[in-house]
Each structure stands twice: as C-alpha cells, then as structure tokens.
Design a protein around this motif. Sequence first.
Motif, PDB file in Angstrom:
ATOM      1  N   PHE A 151      10.167   1.404   9.700  1.00  0.00           N
ATOM      2  CA  PHE A 151      11.607   2.299   8.804  1.00  0.00           C
ATOM      3  C   PHE A 151      10.797   2.429   7.547  1.00  0.00           C
ATOM      4  O   PHE A 151      12.683   2.778   6.424  1.00  0.00           O
ATOM      5  N   THR A 152      10.189   2.342   6.689  1.00  0.00           N
ATOM      6  CA  THR A 152       9.613   3.346   5.666  1.00  0.00           C
ATOM      7  C   THR A 152       8.961   4.053   4.946  1.00  0.00           C
ATOM      8  O   THR A 152       8.686   4.958   5.865  1.00  0.00           O
ATOM      9  N   VAL A 153       9.722   4.717   3.747  1.00  0.00           N
ATOM     10  CA  VAL A 153       8.631   6.412   3.700  1.00  0.00           C
ATOM     11  C   VAL A 153       8.328   5.674   2.083  1.00  0.00           C
ATOM     12  O   VAL A 153       8.695   4.639   1.158  1.00  0.00           O
ATOM     13  N   LEU A 154       6.534   6.245   1.730  1.00  0.00           N
ATOM     14  CA  LEU A 154       5.809   5.419   0.682  1.00  0.00           C
ATOM     15  C   LEU A 154       5.816   7.533   0.177  1.00  0.00           C
ATOM     16  O   LEU A 154       5.515   8.593   0.108  1.00  0.00           O
ATOM     17  N   ASP A 155       5.541   6.513  -1.490  1.00  0.00           N
ATOM     18  CA  ASP A 155       5.196   7.655  -2.079  1.00  0.00           C
ATOM     19  C   ASP A 155       3.909   7.834  -2.978  1.00  0.00           C
ATOM     20  O   ASP A 155       4.074   6.310  -3.045  1.00  0.00           O
ATOM     21  N   PRO A 198      -0.460   0.645  -3.402  1.00  0.00           N
ATOM     22  CA  PRO A 198      -1.601  -0.114  -2.282  1.00  0.00           C
ATOM     23  C   PRO A 198      -1.697  -1.750  -2.056  1.00  0.00           C
ATOM     24  O   PRO A 198      -1.735  -2.335  -1.674  1.00  0.00           O
ATOM     25  N   ASP A 199      -1.823  -1.854  -3.550  1.00  0.00           N
ATOM     26  CA  ASP A 199      -2.222  -3.637  -4.021  1.00  0.00           C
ATOM     27  C   ASP A 199      -1.226  -3.844  -4.420  1.00  0.00           C
ATOM     28  O   ASP A 199      -1.608  -5.180  -3.767  1.00  0.00           O
ATOM     29  N   VAL A 200       0.132  -3.735  -4.029  1.00  0.00           N
ATOM     30  CA  VAL A 200       1.560  -4.805  -4.030  1.00  0.00           C
ATOM     31  C   VAL A 200       1.430  -4.748  -2.285  1.00  0.00           C
ATOM     32  O   VAL A 200       1.408  -5.947  -2.395  1.00  0.00           O
ATOM     33  N   TRP A 240       0.842   6.620   8.423  1.00  0.00           N
ATOM     34  CA  TRP A 240       2.100   7.393   9.274  1.00  0.00           C
ATOM     35  C   TRP A 240       3.669   7.419   7.929  1.00  0.00           C
ATOM     36  O   TRP A 240       3.794   8.174   7.868  1.00  0.00           O
ATOM     37  N   ARG A 241       3.412   6.352   7.407  1.00  0.00           N
ATOM     38  CA  ARG A 241       4.869   6.353   6.089  1.00  0.00           C
ATOM     39  C   ARG A 241       4.466   6.830   5.023  1.00  0.00           C
ATOM     40  O   ARG A 241       5.659   6.667   3.728  1.00  0.00           O
ATOM     41  N   ASN A 242       3.213   7.519   4.772  1.00  0.00           N
ATOM     42  CA  ASN A 242       2.603   7.505   2.902  1.00  0.00           C
ATOM     43  C   ASN A 242       3.535   8.898   2.830  1.00  0.00           C
ATOM     44  O   ASN A 242       2.519  10.043   3.641  1.00  0.00           O
ATOM     45  N   PRO A 259       3.068  15.378   5.375  1.00  0.00           N
ATOM     46  CA  PRO A 259       4.186  15.007   6.140  1.00  0.00           C
ATOM     47  C   PRO A 259       5.715  15.144   6.128  1.00  0.00           C
ATOM     48  O   PRO A 259       6.286  15.147   4.900  1.00  0.00           O
ATOM     49  N   PRO A 260       6.270  16.189   7.022  1.00  0.00           N
ATOM     50  CA  PRO A 260       8.053  15.866   6.291  1.00  0.00           C
ATOM     51  C   PRO A 260       8.418  14.832   6.343  1.00  0.00           C
ATOM     52  O   PRO A 260       8.470  13.725   7.274  1.00  0.00           O
TER      53      PRO A 260
END
Length: 420
Positions: free
Chosen positions: A125-129, A134-136, A166-168, A197-198
């Motif tokens: 359920f996350t969204v990344l930007d 990614p190291d964290v 999926w979430r990036n 992705p949208p």
Amino acid sequence: MPLDHAFNARLTDPDFWPRYLFEHDDTYEEDHWDEDDRQDEFTARFALGDGHALVLDVDLTYGTYTLDLDAPGLDEPAALGWLDQAHPIPHALRWGELDRLARAFALVDPELRHPGPVLALLATFTVLDENDDPDVMSPLVDAAFRHVRPGAATGLRPETRQWWEWRNLAGSGLTWAATGPDGHLVATQAQERSSRPPLYTLRREDGSFPFAAYADLLTRADRILADAATDPALADPAVATALTRCTAPDGATHLPALAAALRTAGYGQAVLLRAVSDPHDQAEACWAVETLAALPPGSLLTRWYGPSPLATARHWDLQLDLPVLGRPFGYGRTVTEDLNRRLAEAGLGNAEICGATMRRSATGEILSDLILLDILIRDDLPAGHALIAATLAAHGAGPETVVTNRTTADVWRPVDGSSD
C-alpha cells in the motif's frame, strides 16, 4: 492480538503470499468456490492505543484487500486504499510513514516484530518516488519477507524487487505538496493519462483521504518512538559508549556489549532490548539502535548495509499487441503463459494479459482482434527482446505483432525485427 490465530496460521501456508502479492493470475471461478474458500477472510487491526489503528481486511477468495484508518472522531473506519485486480487504489502510504508506523506498532505490541508482518502486509500500500532511497528500504523489506516467508536467507528478495517495481513512481511526474492550514501532503501527477506508471490514490486535495486523522496517527507513532529514547538508563556511561559504537559501520559487532549494558542499567523497553540482544534479523537490531540513539529512521541502515542492489536495478515496461483474429480459441493465453514462464525461468521478468480489443465481422459477430500484454523486463533489455522474439516465433505470431516500450516510447516489431 492484531493477527488472530487463524490469520497467523494462514500466513504460513505456502499459497498465502503468492495470492496476496498477486504472483499468479488466480482468476475467480464460481464453480471452484468451495466451502473452505468462504472462510478465507481475515481482519488485522494494528493499533497505537486510544482508538488509533490501521485496519487491514483480507479476502483471499476474491483477491481484494482494503486498508482503513480507525480513529477517534471518525464515524466509521475511513478508507486509505485498496487492492484488487480490477480497479486498485494502492498508493496510500509513503515509505517513511509506513516504516515509522511499523516501528511504533512493534513497540506497542511485542508480537509485531519489525521488520515482519506489518511491513510485509502493508508495503504493497505504499507509493515511492525519486526521494525514496533504496539503501534505506531494501534491508527492512528483505528482512520482513525473510521473517514471514521461506526463501533466500541473504540478498535481495524477489518480493522486494517486485515491490520496488510495482510501487516506484519515480520519473512519472509524481509530486507532493503541503496544502491547507495543517500542511497535509497531497499527491499530484503531471499528465496523469499518459504517465507510466499512473498514480492511483485517495491522497488528493479533493479526495476522501482522512488527512487529519492520519496525521494524528503519525504524531502518535513519532511520540512512541521518541519516548523509547528517554529512558534514564540510556544516560548510563556504559550504555552511551556501547550505543555510540553501535552507530558505526561495524556497529553490529558491538550489539552484545550494548545488550549487556542496557540490562545492567535497567533499561525498561522490552521490545528494543530483545531487538538488540536476540534479533530475528540484523535489520531488527539496526532500527532498534536507531531508536535508542534518536537517529533519523534509516540513517544507520545505510551505514550497516551499504548500497542496495536496487540502486542499480533497471526494468522496462512493455506492451505487446498480439493479433489473435483467426487464431484458435485460447491462443493469446497460451502465448502469454509460455512467455511468462520463459521470462521467469530466465530471471528476466514476467508477462500477463492486461486487455483486449474487439471488432465486428461482416456478419455482425463480435470477434477478438488483439490481446494486449503487459511485459516487465529486468536488467537486460536486449536479452528480453530476444526471448520475446523467440517465444513469438515458436507460436507463429504474425508480422503485425507490435511491442511498445512504455519507458522510452520505442516501437518494435519482433517478427521482422524492425522498429519505428
């Protein structure tokens, strides 16, 4: 208990995570819905006290999962997002929010070890930007899946790689802006219709996201984390010395000394004491040291673990338009399943049907024209192209077959090798 006995037991079943993570296409068929399937529904309540909680409803029968927020002042739990295979709204939580919440849940309930079930269940359920490192993230997500699911004991987990892809939404035009007098973060995406992705989220200025109640939940989590670093025992000289050593890049080697010093000084937070003395994974000890030392979440992870494999990972989002007019029934699914199998065996990605187009024949009959496939290629695009071409050749695909690289907008005709 946030995860009742039945849900805890279900998490260990071999088919739970493949279904929960949509790792294969288990299309619902009513004829195969038996009595056991009717019981495959669970609810988990992750609480921080005084009525503040995240509520996860899981229905494996239909493959639908909803994440709600329960809080004082709400007439009923408010939706943060949901997942299904039709119209998902998965972009509910930012990474930093989920990590802080999962840490606070673990401090409140010793059964919710972090990284563990909270992170494994709610990461989807996350969204990344572009601002997410990614190291964290990857050490914690890897450790969460190692804790709940059999698999590789070290290295990048396939679930972590899939989640990252999926979430990036980096590069998709996603931006966050603080709006209103309370400064709640609202998500927007430039050129949403063409963005890949949208963004699918309720966290819009005109959306139904419960911003104020969610901000209260985060504030409560931050207070719980901060309180864990105020125990007088942390001022003991032996504890302070050991804690400083643990914040170095080789800090994991000093954990036994820190655990001994905390016990001698009478440190009272049992969850953090267990995390440094008997962690289920080194990542559990790492976040515990961050909390004890009042370090920003994730700052020590980069010292202990170094660069993540995700930092150099690449993937490409392709769409294959496969003509099926005049082909035997099921031709498109047969090609898709074979391509997906070959990509998986080669470690190059996956393929799935995402749609179709129809046309009307001269007699008025509605016929399938094109089957549309979503294809994800990892790390080696030329090798992915070669495998796609070989698979299509094996199934006698025609020259009208087209592959569009959504990442670069390039168009390729794999049967004759030409491109636009």
